[in-house]
Motif scaffolding. Structure first.
Motif, PDB file in Angstrom:
ATOM      1  N   ARG A 289      50.695  56.761  42.131  1.00 53.39           N
ATOM      2  CA  ARG A 289      50.766  56.776  43.603  1.00 53.39           C
ATOM      3  C   ARG A 289      49.434  56.418  44.240  1.00 53.39           C
ATOM      4  N   THR A 290      48.359  57.101  43.803  1.00 48.17           N
ATOM      5  CA  THR A 290      47.055  56.875  44.433  1.00 48.17           C
ATOM      6  C   THR A 290      46.401  55.594  43.953  1.00 48.17           C
ATOM      7  N   GLY A 291      46.522  55.296  42.654  1.00 44.57           N
ATOM      8  CA  GLY A 291      45.859  54.121  42.107  1.00 44.57           C
ATOM      9  C   GLY A 291      46.691  52.866  42.152  1.00 44.57           C
ATOM     10  N   GLY A 292      48.013  53.006  42.409  1.00 40.21           N
ATOM     11  CA  GLY A 292      48.875  51.841  42.440  1.00 40.21           C
ATOM     12  C   GLY A 292      49.579  51.639  43.765  1.00 40.21           C
ATOM     13  N   GLN A 293      50.451  52.587  44.122  1.00 44.15           N
ATOM     14  CA  GLN A 293      51.280  52.402  45.309  1.00 44.15           C
ATOM     15  C   GLN A 293      50.467  52.355  46.595  1.00 44.15           C
ATOM     16  N   GLU A 294      49.475  53.241  46.731  1.00 43.27           N
ATOM     17  CA  GLU A 294      48.670  53.224  47.952  1.00 43.27           C
ATOM     18  C   GLU A 294      47.899  51.906  48.077  1.00 43.27           C
ATOM     19  N   SER A 295      47.357  51.424  46.972  1.00 40.08           N
ATOM     20  CA  SER A 295      46.669  50.132  46.998  1.00 40.08           C
ATOM     21  C   SER A 295      47.648  49.004  47.305  1.00 40.08           C
ATOM     22  N   LEU A 296      48.846  49.076  46.730  1.00 42.08           N
ATOM     23  CA  LEU A 296      49.853  48.057  47.014  1.00 42.08           C
ATOM     24  C   LEU A 296      50.199  48.011  48.492  1.00 42.08           C
ATOM     25  N   LYS A 297      50.347  49.174  49.098  1.00 42.45           N
ATOM     26  CA  LYS A 297      50.691  49.217  50.519  1.00 42.45           C
ATOM     27  C   LYS A 297      49.586  48.591  51.366  1.00 42.45           C
ATOM     28  N   VAL A 298      48.342  48.935  51.058  1.00 49.44           N
ATOM     29  CA  VAL A 298      47.217  48.386  51.819  1.00 49.44           C
ATOM     30  C   VAL A 298      47.129  46.876  51.626  1.00 49.44           C
ATOM     31  N   LEU A 299      47.285  46.408  50.389  1.00 47.85           N
ATOM     32  CA  LEU A 299      47.202  44.980  50.117  1.00 47.85           C
ATOM     33  C   LEU A 299      48.362  44.216  50.754  1.00 47.85           C
ATOM     34  N   ASP A 357      38.804  49.515  39.471  1.00 48.10           N
ATOM     35  CA  ASP A 357      38.269  48.787  38.325  1.00 48.10           C
ATOM     36  C   ASP A 357      37.844  47.389  38.766  1.00 48.10           C
ATOM     37  N   THR A 358      37.144  46.707  37.886  1.00 52.53           N
ATOM     38  CA  THR A 358      36.626  45.371  38.208  1.00 52.53           C
ATOM     39  C   THR A 358      37.744  44.379  38.468  1.00 52.53           C
ATOM     40  N   GLY A 360      40.521  44.922  39.762  1.00 55.19           N
ATOM     41  CA  GLY A 360      41.097  45.148  41.078  1.00 55.19           C
ATOM     42  C   GLY A 360      40.157  44.768  42.203  1.00 55.19           C
ATOM     43  N   ARG A 361      38.871  44.980  42.002  1.00 55.25           N
ATOM     44  CA  ARG A 361      37.893  44.678  43.066  1.00 55.25           C
ATOM     45  C   ARG A 361      37.601  43.187  43.193  1.00 55.25           C
ATOM     46  N   GLU A 362      37.632  42.464  42.082  1.00 53.77           N
ATOM     47  CA  GLU A 362      37.228  41.045  42.116  1.00 53.77           C
ATOM     48  C   GLU A 362      38.079  40.210  43.065  1.00 53.77           C
ATOM     49  N   PRO A 363      39.433  40.232  42.976  1.00 50.05           N
ATOM     50  CA  PRO A 363      40.201  39.404  43.907  1.00 50.05           C
ATOM     51  C   PRO A 363      40.065  39.850  45.357  1.00 50.05           C
ATOM     52  N   VAL A 364      39.881  41.147  45.581  1.00 46.10           N
ATOM     53  CA  VAL A 364      39.701  41.627  46.954  1.00 46.10           C
ATOM     54  C   VAL A 364      38.375  41.119  47.512  1.00 46.10           C
ATOM     55  N   SER A 365      37.329  41.133  46.681  1.00 44.29           N
ATOM     56  CA  SER A 365      36.032  40.604  47.120  1.00 44.29           C
ATOM     57  C   SER A 365      36.133  39.118  47.443  1.00 44.29           C
ATOM     58  N   GLN A 366      36.892  38.376  46.642  1.00 41.16           N
ATOM     59  CA  GLN A 366      37.094  36.961  46.923  1.00 41.16           C
ATOM     60  C   GLN A 366      37.842  36.762  48.236  1.00 41.16           C
ATOM     61  N   SER A 417      44.041  35.071  46.568  1.00 39.22           N
ATOM     62  CA  SER A 417      43.284  36.239  46.098  1.00 39.22           C
ATOM     63  C   SER A 417      44.082  37.516  46.292  1.00 39.22           C
ATOM     64  N   LEU A 418      44.731  37.631  47.444  1.00 40.54           N
ATOM     65  CA  LEU A 418      45.535  38.827  47.699  1.00 40.54           C
ATOM     66  C   LEU A 418      46.751  38.876  46.782  1.00 40.54           C
ATOM     67  N   GLU A 419      47.305  37.734  46.457  1.00 43.80           N
ATOM     68  CA  GLU A 419      48.436  37.705  45.527  1.00 43.80           C
ATOM     69  C   GLU A 419      48.018  38.218  44.151  1.00 43.80           C
ATOM     70  N   ARG A 420      46.838  37.816  43.691  1.00 39.29           N
ATOM     71  CA  ARG A 420      46.345  38.315  42.396  1.00 39.29           C
ATOM     72  C   ARG A 420      46.073  39.816  42.458  1.00 39.29           C
ATOM     73  N   ALA A 421      45.523  40.284  43.569  1.00 37.24           N
ATOM     74  CA  ALA A 421      45.247  41.716  43.713  1.00 37.24           C
ATOM     75  C   ALA A 421      46.540  42.524  43.706  1.00 37.24           C
ATOM     76  N   VAL A 422      47.566  42.020  44.393  1.00 39.91           N
ATOM     77  CA  VAL A 422      48.861  42.709  44.415  1.00 39.91           C
ATOM     78  C   VAL A 422      49.459  42.767  43.011  1.00 39.91           C
ATOM     79  N   ALA A 423      49.389  41.651  42.282  1.00 41.82           N
ATOM     80  CA  ALA A 423      49.933  41.628  40.915  1.00 41.82           C
ATOM     81  C   ALA A 423      49.204  42.632  40.021  1.00 41.82           C
ATOM     82  N   HIS A 424      47.886  42.727  40.176  1.00 43.29           N
ATOM     83  CA  HIS A 424      47.116  43.676  39.366  1.00 43.29           C
ATOM     84  C   HIS A 424      47.514  45.115  39.682  1.00 43.29           C
TER      85      HIS A 424
END
Length: 470
Positions: A289-299, A357-358, A360-366, A417-424
């Protein structure tokens, strides 16, 4: 001599052996029957006066407590396994599909405006992107209708989307056909289609996403809820078994009763298995929930904001100031673009904080870097448009051979970049949620089997003591 017999006078006492006995008080009749419950209690009370009887009562009570513990554990764990399985296989996929419906609709709106800006000869890749988005949204709506319960809020939104989507595509086709003829009415059709998308379709898709996400969180809560009833029943069963063994020791000075010891071990294993399994399940589901779903919702929200910003950027050039904002001075689509970009910035900042993790952060930074570049190129295109140089502003927005560094290229970078972040994050969620579900694997069957073994062992242990009285 004659013997005469005199009848007794009325009211006189009757003669006979009972003539002088007093009449019984109260109504006469057979004694009342005792109920089966009363007879059972009486027999139980009589049995409790002897040691064999007390042992039989203790054995029956111990077996009943162990069976009760197993039954409650099976019932509660079954509910949590079902909820966790729904999280992995039903509610989260439906939530993800609802988000995909929203993204597909927003992307279709962006592609349609991009194709319109390109002129009468719409680029083939833009056309294919629009058709792919519409087909994907239609397919997911059919899937959602098949998997959503009747009568809920989701069903209403699916029906509304199914009704309004053909109207939107019809408006787009009218805008495209009119644009090919070089008529200015095509822009009006496109703006009306965009209004339908932004005021009807996208809000319905948003409500569908919120409803499915709410059901997902309900399943989370059910799967993570601690099994209090089975824990209490387990503690009670263990306490009774310990008491019975202590009682046996005090009366016989024997340290172990193998049957009662086996029953205690079985109950302890079930309780320990239940505690450890639920703990790991809660941990896995919490991580999902915290490491996956919440990030998915934000992305997902950030990606939708980027799509809406791109559509409004295109419409700014299409409308050319024909639609004003609430202040009656500013261009409505340019104002909406700024609002969307602000939402995008906030979403990306939060996504960076949630990324753990790296990968997850890399595509968001891009994506953050792409947004900064997008803003610069949009500002240049907007400056050209405000100066009246539409011919320069157009390639700065949609790009061409002489202007590869367009705002559209920056948008494509952000979107990819956001598509890659969502997939991760989707992979992170699936891994953690399946781990949580796996922690409960075998617990239902194991609890039932061990409870049966424990009850039988308790009866055998008491039976061993009873054999000493024969």
């Amino acid at each position: 001599m004659a013997i005469t017999t005199r009848a007794a006078a009325p009211g006189s006492a009757a003669s006979g052996p009972d003539a002088g006995a007093p009449a019984p008080s109260g109504a006469s009749g057979p004694p009342g029957r005792s109920t089966a419950w009363a007879e059972g209690v009486e027999r139980l009370r009589a049995a409790a006066t002897t040691e064999p009887g007390r042992l039989r009562i203790i054995g029956a009570a111990l077996a009943a407590l162990v069976v009760l513990f197993g039954a409650v554990a099976v019932w509660e764990v079954s509910g949590r396994v079902t909820a966790a399985d729904d999280v992995v296989g039903r509610s989260q996929p439906l939530s993800a599909d609802a988000a995909s419906i929203y993204r597909s609709l927003a992307d279709a709106d962006t592609a349609s405006s991009s194709g319109f800006l390109a002129g009468a000869q719409e680029p083939r890749d833009v056309r294919l992107r629009y058709e792919k988005d519409i087909a994907n949204a239609s397919r997911l709506l059919v899937s959602a209708a098949a998997n959503t319960g009747a009568g809920g809020d989701s069903r209403k939104e699916i029906a509304l989307l199914g009704e309004q989507l053909p109207r939107y595509t019809g408006l787009i086709e009218q805008a495209r056909a009119t644009n090919r003829q070089g008529l200015p009415l095509g822009g009006a059709y496109l703006r009306y289609a965009n209004e339908q998308m932004s005021t009807v379709l996208l809000p319905a898709a948003q409500r569908l996403y919120e409803a499915e996400t709410g059901r997902l969180y309900t399943d989370y809560d059910e799967a993570r809820a601690w099994p209090l009833a089975s824990t209490g029943a387990g503690v009670l069963a263990l306490a009774a078994l310990v008491w019975a063994q202590r009682r046996n020791y005090l009366r016989t000075h024997r340290v172990f009763n193998h049957g009662l010891l086996a029953a205690t071990a079985a109950a302890a294993i079930v309780l320990l298995w239940l505690t450890v399994g639920q703990t790991f399940a809660r941990s896995g589901l919490s991580e999902a929930r915290t490491g996956g779903q919440e990030s998915l919702k934000v992305l997902n929200d950030a990606r939708i904001a980027s799509l809406q910003a791109r559509a409004n950027e295109n419409l700014t050039l299409i409308a050319r100031g024909a639609v004003l904002a609430a202040d009656k001075k500013s261009d409505k689509y340019d104002v909406d673009y700024e609002k969307n970009m602000k939402q995008l910035d906030e979403g990306l900042a939060r996504a960076l904080r949630l990324a753990d993790d790296t990968s997850g952060r890399e595509p968001v930074s891009q994506a953050v870097a792409g947004v900064a570049q997008w803003k610069q190129r949009h500002a240049a295109a907007r400056e050209s448009d405000m100066k009246g140089d539409y011919e320069l502003a157009l390639p700065q927005v949609i790009g061409d051979e002489r202007h590869p560094d367009s705002s559209g290229a920056s948008f494509d970078t952000v979107d990819a970049s956001l598509e890659r972040a969502v997939a991760h994050e989707q992979n992170q969620f699936t891994r953690a949620a399946r781990g949580g579900l796996g922690a409960l694997g075998g617990l239902v069957t194991g609890s039932a089997a061990l409870a049966a073994v424990g009850a039988a062992a308790a009866l055998l242990g008491i039976g061993r003591r009873l054999s000493e009285y024969r």
